[in-house]
Motif scaffolding. Structure first.
Motif, PDB file in Angstrom:
ATOM      1  N   SER A  46      39.056 -15.254  10.736  1.00 37.43           N
ATOM      2  CA  SER A  46      38.871 -14.269  11.807  1.00 37.43           C
ATOM      3  C   SER A  46      40.040 -13.284  11.874  1.00 37.43           C
ATOM      4  O   SER A  46      39.846 -12.085  12.063  1.00 37.43           O
ATOM      5  CB  SER A  46      38.700 -14.981  13.146  1.00 37.43           C
ATOM      6  OG  SER A  46      38.418 -14.056  14.165  1.00 37.43           O
ATOM      7  N   GLU A  47      41.257 -13.802  11.675  1.00 34.99           N
ATOM      8  CA  GLU A  47      42.438 -12.937  11.691  1.00 34.99           C
ATOM      9  C   GLU A  47      42.467 -11.994  10.497  1.00 34.99           C
ATOM     10  O   GLU A  47      42.986 -10.881  10.593  1.00 34.99           O
ATOM     11  CB  GLU A  47      43.712 -13.784  11.721  1.00 34.99           C
ATOM     12  CG  GLU A  47      43.945 -14.462  13.051  1.00 34.99           C
ATOM     13  CD  GLU A  47      45.156 -15.381  13.037  1.00 34.99           C
ATOM     14  OE1 GLU A  47      45.948 -15.350  12.067  1.00 34.99           O
ATOM     15  OE2 GLU A  47      45.310 -16.144  14.006  1.00 34.99           O
ATOM     16  N   ASP A  51      37.774  -5.992  12.859  1.00 35.14           N
ATOM     17  CA  ASP A  51      36.702  -6.167  13.840  1.00 35.14           C
ATOM     18  C   ASP A  51      35.395  -5.513  13.405  1.00 35.14           C
ATOM     19  O   ASP A  51      34.322  -6.027  13.701  1.00 35.14           O
ATOM     20  CB  ASP A  51      37.133  -5.626  15.205  1.00 35.14           C
ATOM     21  CG  ASP A  51      38.221  -6.494  15.844  1.00 35.14           C
ATOM     22  OD1 ASP A  51      38.333  -7.686  15.476  1.00 35.14           O
ATOM     23  OD2 ASP A  51      38.958  -5.977  16.701  1.00 35.14           O
ATOM     24  N   ASN A  52      35.476  -4.418  12.676  1.00 36.85           N
ATOM     25  CA  ASN A  52      34.270  -3.689  12.253  1.00 36.85           C
ATOM     26  C   ASN A  52      33.914  -3.933  10.786  1.00 36.85           C
ATOM     27  O   ASN A  52      33.213  -3.143  10.168  1.00 36.85           O
ATOM     28  CB  ASN A  52      34.433  -2.194  12.513  1.00 36.85           C
ATOM     29  CG  ASN A  52      35.585  -1.603  11.723  1.00 36.85           C
ATOM     30  OD1 ASN A  52      36.427  -2.324  11.196  1.00 36.85           O
ATOM     31  ND2 ASN A  52      35.635  -0.288  11.656  1.00 36.85           N
ATOM     32  N   THR A  65      28.290  -8.921   9.800  1.00 45.08           N
ATOM     33  CA  THR A  65      29.387  -8.442  10.629  1.00 45.08           C
ATOM     34  C   THR A  65      30.411  -9.573  10.730  1.00 45.08           C
ATOM     35  O   THR A  65      30.142 -10.698  10.277  1.00 45.08           O
ATOM     36  CB  THR A  65      28.895  -8.091  12.045  1.00 45.08           C
ATOM     37  OG1 THR A  65      28.430  -9.295  12.673  1.00 45.08           O
ATOM     38  CG2 THR A  65      27.796  -7.040  12.014  1.00 45.08           C
ATOM     39  N   LYS A  66      31.528  -9.296  11.338  1.00 45.85           N
ATOM     40  CA  LYS A  66      32.528 -10.334  11.546  1.00 45.85           C
ATOM     41  C   LYS A  66      31.916 -11.479  12.354  1.00 45.85           C
ATOM     42  O   LYS A  66      32.088 -12.653  12.016  1.00 45.85           O
ATOM     43  CB  LYS A  66      33.745  -9.744  12.265  1.00 45.85           C
ATOM     44  CG  LYS A  66      34.858 -10.733  12.523  1.00 45.85           C
ATOM     45  CD  LYS A  66      36.045 -10.051  13.164  1.00 45.85           C
ATOM     46  CE  LYS A  66      37.198 -11.001  13.391  1.00 45.85           C
ATOM     47  NZ  LYS A  66      38.393 -10.294  13.881  1.00 45.85           N
ATOM     48  N   ARG A  67      31.213 -11.139  13.385  1.00 45.17           N
ATOM     49  CA  ARG A  67      30.600 -12.151  14.250  1.00 45.17           C
ATOM     50  C   ARG A  67      29.600 -13.013  13.465  1.00 45.17           C
ATOM     51  O   ARG A  67      29.581 -14.236  13.602  1.00 45.17           O
ATOM     52  CB  ARG A  67      29.909 -11.457  15.419  1.00 45.17           C
ATOM     53  CG  ARG A  67      29.349 -12.381  16.418  1.00 45.17           C
ATOM     54  CD  ARG A  67      28.717 -11.595  17.541  1.00 45.17           C
ATOM     55  NE  ARG A  67      28.466 -12.480  18.653  1.00 45.17           N
ATOM     56  CZ  ARG A  67      28.257 -12.098  19.862  1.00 45.17           C
ATOM     57  NH1 ARG A  67      28.266 -10.821  20.168  1.00 45.17           N
ATOM     58  NH2 ARG A  67      28.022 -12.966  20.813  1.00 45.17           N
ATOM     59  N   ARG A 122      44.116  -5.961   7.081  1.00 45.14           N
ATOM     60  CA  ARG A 122      42.896  -6.755   7.278  1.00 45.14           C
ATOM     61  C   ARG A 122      41.818  -6.320   6.292  1.00 45.14           C
ATOM     62  O   ARG A 122      41.818  -5.189   5.819  1.00 45.14           O
ATOM     63  CB  ARG A 122      42.366  -6.575   8.692  1.00 45.14           C
ATOM     64  CG  ARG A 122      43.264  -7.212   9.728  1.00 45.14           C
ATOM     65  CD  ARG A 122      42.655  -7.079  11.076  1.00 45.14           C
ATOM     66  NE  ARG A 122      43.216  -8.083  11.948  1.00 45.14           N
ATOM     67  CZ  ARG A 122      42.746  -8.369  13.121  1.00 45.14           C
ATOM     68  NH1 ARG A 122      41.678  -7.740  13.571  1.00 45.14           N
ATOM     69  NH2 ARG A 122      43.315  -9.291  13.859  1.00 45.14           N
TER      70      ARG A 122
END
Length: 138
Positions: A46-47, A51-52, A65-67, A122
């Motif tokens: 996650s780190e 985010d996108n 997506t990340k989620r 990232r």
């Protein structure tokens, strides 16, 4: 040496060292990615992801997506148990790093080509494509 040539040389050397440093930093991030992926470390993964981020799994026609990716970690954890992931950077240029990765699972192995875009420390994008159904070409 004429002063303008000296300034040009100095500017070129600084630019080259910045590019080399950025490539080395990207390589370190990619090393962390595979280490975290191997143990399904949800926090580290996650780190490492912006985010996108968009994770494109070419062979199965899925863009995560990340989620989406983080939600799939429980399933991945079962699949990766007892596996080995070997990777090597094939090239790194223009902000993209291409990696050849062997996913050696207990019951099979597969060779993948993965391209990463790293921005701001990232992973901003990744594309994964199968190369072979075994790692003999690794």
């Amino acid at each position: 040496m004429h002063r303008s040539w000296w300034r040009f040389f100095l500017a070129a050397a600084l630019l080259a060292s910045t590019i080399v440093r950025a490539s080395a930093d990207d390589g370190a991030i990619i090393d962390r990615w595979y280490s975290a992926l191997l143990v399904a470390d949800r926090t580290e993964l996650s780190e490492l992801l912006a985010d996108n981020v968009r994770l494109n799994l070419d062979d199965i026609g899925v863009v995560q997506t990340k989620r989406d990716f983080i939600a799939s970690i429980d399933e991945w954890q079962g699949a990766v148990a007892g596996a080995v992931i070997r990777h090597r950077i094939e090239k790194s240029e223009n902000g993209e790093t291409t990696v050849l990765a062997c996913y050696d699972f207990p019951s099979n192995d597969t060779l993948m080509r993965e391209t990463f875009t790293v921005a701001g420390g990232r992973i901003a994008a990744s594309t994964q494509t199968a190369v072979a159904q075994d790692c003999s070409a690794y």
